[in-house]
Design a protein around this motif. Structure first.
Motif, PDB file in Angstrom:
ATOM      1  N   ARG A 265       1.195   6.757   0.533  1.00  0.00           N
ATOM      2  CA  ARG A 265       2.504   6.194   0.885  1.00  0.00           C
ATOM      3  C   ARG A 265       3.546   7.301   1.032  1.00  0.00           C
ATOM      4  O   ARG A 265       3.553   8.272   0.263  1.00  0.00           O
ATOM      5  CB  ARG A 265       2.958   5.188  -0.176  1.00  0.00           C
TER       6      ARG A 265
ATOM      7  N   VAL B 241      12.932   4.980   4.236  1.00  0.00           N
ATOM      8  CA  VAL B 241      11.553   4.900   4.712  1.00  0.00           C
ATOM      9  C   VAL B 241      10.624   4.683   3.520  1.00  0.00           C
ATOM     10  O   VAL B 241      10.709   5.390   2.519  1.00  0.00           O
ATOM     11  CB  VAL B 241      11.146   6.195   5.453  1.00  0.00           C
ATOM     12  N   ASN B 242       9.754   3.701   3.642  1.00  0.00           N
ATOM     13  CA  ASN B 242       8.742   3.423   2.628  1.00  0.00           C
ATOM     14  C   ASN B 242       7.532   2.896   3.393  1.00  0.00           C
ATOM     15  O   ASN B 242       7.455   1.707   3.722  1.00  0.00           O
ATOM     16  CB  ASN B 242       9.246   2.400   1.620  1.00  0.00           C
ATOM     17  N   ALA B 243       6.599   3.783   3.714  1.00  0.00           N
ATOM     18  CA  ALA B 243       5.536   3.425   4.646  1.00  0.00           C
ATOM     19  C   ALA B 243       4.155   3.838   4.164  1.00  0.00           C
ATOM     20  O   ALA B 243       3.993   4.880   3.531  1.00  0.00           O
ATOM     21  CB  ALA B 243       5.806   4.084   6.005  1.00  0.00           C
TER      22      ALA B 243
ATOM     23  N   ASP C 214       1.819  -1.827  14.090  1.00  0.00           N
ATOM     24  CA  ASP C 214       2.444  -1.712  12.779  1.00  0.00           C
ATOM     25  C   ASP C 214       3.494  -0.613  12.843  1.00  0.00           C
ATOM     26  O   ASP C 214       3.202   0.565  12.587  1.00  0.00           O
ATOM     27  CB  ASP C 214       1.402  -1.393  11.702  1.00  0.00           C
TER      28      ASP C 214
ATOM     29  N   ASN D  56       5.740   0.285  10.935  1.00  0.00           N
ATOM     30  CA  ASN D  56       6.102   0.925   9.667  1.00  0.00           C
ATOM     31  C   ASN D  56       4.961   1.752   9.082  1.00  0.00           C
ATOM     32  O   ASN D  56       4.936   2.038   7.896  1.00  0.00           O
ATOM     33  CB  ASN D  56       6.530  -0.133   8.638  1.00  0.00           C
ATOM     34  N   MET D  57       4.021   2.177   9.914  1.00  0.00           N
ATOM     35  CA  MET D  57       2.910   2.987   9.411  1.00  0.00           C
ATOM     36  C   MET D  57       3.019   4.422   9.918  1.00  0.00           C
ATOM     37  O   MET D  57       3.406   4.656  11.062  1.00  0.00           O
ATOM     38  CB  MET D  57       1.563   2.386   9.837  1.00  0.00           C
TER      39      MET D  57
ATOM     40  N   GLY E 108       4.584   9.855  13.181  1.00  0.00           N
ATOM     41  CA  GLY E 108       4.946   8.450  13.217  1.00  0.00           C
ATOM     42  C   GLY E 108       5.688   8.125  14.498  1.00  0.00           C
ATOM     43  O   GLY E 108       6.242   9.005  15.150  1.00  0.00           O
TER      44      GLY E 108
ATOM     45  N   VAL F 261       9.060   3.528  12.294  1.00  0.00           N
ATOM     46  CA  VAL F 261       9.287   4.215  11.031  1.00  0.00           C
ATOM     47  C   VAL F 261      10.112   5.500  11.136  1.00  0.00           C
ATOM     48  O   VAL F 261      10.923   5.799  10.268  1.00  0.00           O
ATOM     49  CB  VAL F 261       7.930   4.499  10.346  1.00  0.00           C
TER      50      VAL F 261
END
Length: 241
Positions: A94, A102-104, A124, A126-127, A147, A157
């Protein structure tokens, strides 16, 4: 993303968002309002979505790549004496960048049949992707994380990556439960036509991190961004799991 990836993946202004992994792994921020403006300026988002990757052998891109068009480098045997803190190998799980909210989660990225780094999945936003054949974040060397800046469905992201400030922290949680905390040294924007492969992907005697995405103006004609944004950071501290 825009990893390490010919080159997955600053501060200059841009006009539209998109994503693709290629020249900088390869698949690396003016204000939230500006970031959203980028999205609306590119109503036809890019179809090809890869970040820039570290080059081992230059491969001319067959199609436009938002994050670059570099081939990732082969495994490197460090040749310099170690400098600063470092960690043992452990896969990242993560990414957290508090200043950008950002928390991915991570996915591993590899080189496809076309010689370019495959991008994180476009479904996705947010990956983030990590070049799994390179060093893991926290190990000595330059770890490559890429990203998307946006996808066909909207912001992604690394939309605000260009606005990341020197001194900001980047936390990477790893599979062994440890946390690698990096401090940002600089954020720069490079033309894809003159991407500094050596500077971004070369082996380093210390534990470093490269965050890569696309940036600059979005060319609707070729469905590609003109630049790559790269955040350079070094390992500042670590916490065991």
């Amino acid at each position: 993303m825009a990893a390490a990836p010919q080159s997955p993946g600053s501060t200059p202004s841009r006009t539209a968002p998109g994503s693709t992994l290629g020249r900088a792994l390869m698949w690396p921020a003016v204000a939230a309002g500006l970031g959203m403006l980028l999205i609306y300026n590119s109503i036809n988002p890019p179809v090809d979505d890869k970040p820039p990757a570290p080059p081992a052998a230059a491969v001319a891109p067959a199609v436009p790549e938002v994050l670059g068009s570099h081939a990732p480098p082969p495994p490197v045997t460090p040749s310099k004496a170690p400098v600063g803190p470092s960690m043992s190998r452990s896969v990242p799980t993560r990414l957290q960048i508090p200043s950008l909210a950002v928390n991915a989660p991570f996915t591993g990225l590899a080189v496809g049949a076309d010689g370019r780094l495959t991008p994180p999945p476009a479904n996705d936003p947010n990956m983030v992707g990590w070049f799994k054949h390179g060093v893991t974040p926290g190990e000595r060397g330059a770890a490559i994380v890429a990203g998307h800046v946006d996808t066909m469905t909207g912001p992604a992201v690394f939309l605000q990556l260009q606005f990341l400030k020197p001194g900001a922290t980047v936390d990477i949680i790893r599979a062994d439960g440890s946390v690698a905390t990096f401090k940002v040294d600089s954020v720069e924007t490079f033309s894809k036509a003159n991407f500094p492969d050596k500077r971004v992907y070369s082996d380093t005697p210390s534990a470093q991190l490269r965050l890569i995405t696309c940036g600059g103006a979005y060319n609707k004609k070729v469905k590609d961004y003109e630049d790559n944004v790269v955040a350079f950071a070094h390992l500042d501290s670590s916490k065991n799991g």
